[in-house]
Scaffold this active site. Sequence first.
Site, mmCIF file in Angstrom:
data_model
loop_
_atom_site.group_PDB
_atom_site.id
_atom_site.type_symbol
_atom_site.label_atom_id
_atom_site.label_comp_id
_atom_site.label_asym_id
_atom_site.label_seq_id
_atom_site.Cartn_x
_atom_site.Cartn_y
_atom_site.Cartn_z
ATOM 1 N N SER A 84 57.611 31.251 6.169
ATOM 2 C CA SER A 84 57.989 31.857 4.889
ATOM 3 C C SER A 84 58.950 30.980 4.107
ATOM 4 O O SER A 84 59.126 31.152 2.897
ATOM 5 C CB SER A 84 58.628 33.229 5.137
ATOM 6 O OG SER A 84 59.769 33.099 5.977
ATOM 7 N N LYS A 85 59.581 30.015 4.771
ATOM 8 C CA LYS A 85 60.576 29.165 4.119
ATOM 9 C C LYS A 85 59.942 28.220 3.097
ATOM 10 O O LYS A 85 60.658 27.636 2.275
ATOM 11 C CB LYS A 85 61.349 28.373 5.166
ATOM 12 C CG LYS A 85 62.144 29.235 6.136
ATOM 13 C CD LYS A 85 63.212 30.067 5.434
ATOM 14 C CE LYS A 85 64.088 30.812 6.426
ATOM 15 N NZ LYS A 85 65.165 31.594 5.753
ATOM 16 N N ASP A 86 58.627 28.072 3.140
ATOM 17 C CA ASP A 86 57.959 27.263 2.113
ATOM 18 C C ASP A 86 58.276 27.790 0.719
ATOM 19 O O ASP A 86 58.400 27.022 -0.242
ATOM 20 C CB ASP A 86 56.444 27.304 2.317
ATOM 21 C CG ASP A 86 55.979 26.432 3.466
ATOM 22 O OD1 ASP A 86 56.836 25.926 4.220
ATOM 23 O OD2 ASP A 86 54.756 26.264 3.625
ATOM 24 N N ALA A 89 61.779 26.726 -0.393
ATOM 25 C CA ALA A 89 61.831 25.268 -0.537
ATOM 26 C C ALA A 89 61.264 24.858 -1.894
ATOM 27 O O ALA A 89 61.883 24.080 -2.641
ATOM 28 C CB ALA A 89 61.064 24.598 0.596
#
Length: 407
Positions: A84-86, A89
């Site tokens: 989910s950090k995409d 970012a």
Amino acid sequence: MPLDNSAHICTVAAVLTAVVCYQSWQILNKPENKRTATERSAAIVHGVTGLIGNTPLIRINSLSDATGCEILGKAEFLNPGGSSKDRIALYLIEQAEKSGQLVPHTGSCIFEGTSGSTGISLAMVARAKGYLCHIVMPSDQAIEKSQLLERHGATVERVAPCSIVDKNNFVNVARRRAAEYGADDKSGTRRGYFVNQFENPLNSDAHYRSTGPEIFQQTNGHIHAFVHGSGTGGTIAGVTHYLKQQVPGLMSFLADPQGSGLANKVNHGVMFAATEREGTRRRQQVDTLVEGVGLNRLTRNFANLLKPTQGDSKGKCMLDGAVSVSDRDAVRMSRWLMANDGLFIGSSGAINCVTALNVARKLGPGHTIVTILADSGQRHLTKFWNDQAMTSLGHDVNAPETLDVFE
């Protein structure tokens, strides 16, 4: 004057065309047939960043069938960077570009302190957009995260775990490295940008603008509860704020690993974890094998959830409760989901599912509960999914025979 045959035929054709167009419009605008703007316009996406978001929402069959609820997991591990950090970012870098803090192909470098997943996403987006990337992470995180970062071209600096008040904490080191970078560049074009995911409000804004709306659309607004853990607090804050604005009566629950003080803060107003008692701690940060979530301090993103809901005269926070999940139950749930659903998820997804099961039992059959499956077990092979390591810590790595083991 009567219409001639050709005019009559044209009139009838026009009417029929209008009817067909209207019927087609009705079909396309049914909730089940609506698609996002990205899906409508991009059969071919522009680069790897075009793959970020619009992840599927899947029914977790074993948990749903056992509770009579619809327990749904948003498959964030299907993002191109694997988590989910995409989302943050891409969003944070784009916002930095819009504000002039970052300019691609200038030798500028993105710095961040992270337990791993955010770093991997930043490294991927940085490469795609023309930046360097330097990641500082605690040395007790799974080694495969460092290896993935290096394969993405990032510089990886592993530091000893310590408190956020220590100047050598991984977040503080990253901040310092960013300030030092480019100091000798008189032109000012080569810059160091510190992402600051824990305190940057754009973190939760990314999820308010993407994850929350996607969940609302995928469920057609038929959702009763949202469940998620908190590392930076960005996901649970952004999604909770969005869904509570859209769905009257929606409940939001925190899934918290053992050793974290956040659950106690939500339920009782005091930041405390039983494992903080003197002489009981195994680690400096949070006493758990679960990576990426759980803290004993309030981040700016998470603190926004504890403020009273707008217009709420009783001063209630936006969270409706929290569940503290033991390491034992996290391991059990991960093995249960692999054995019964074929889901190979990471440790944070496991505690989310334990909490979703808990909430489903409290609410009773007929409710829809959504949680996040942030990353896959592939990032946890040397620790959480290493049976020998888990057995050495006293955990049973066999899949439970029944969900009754989760009290």
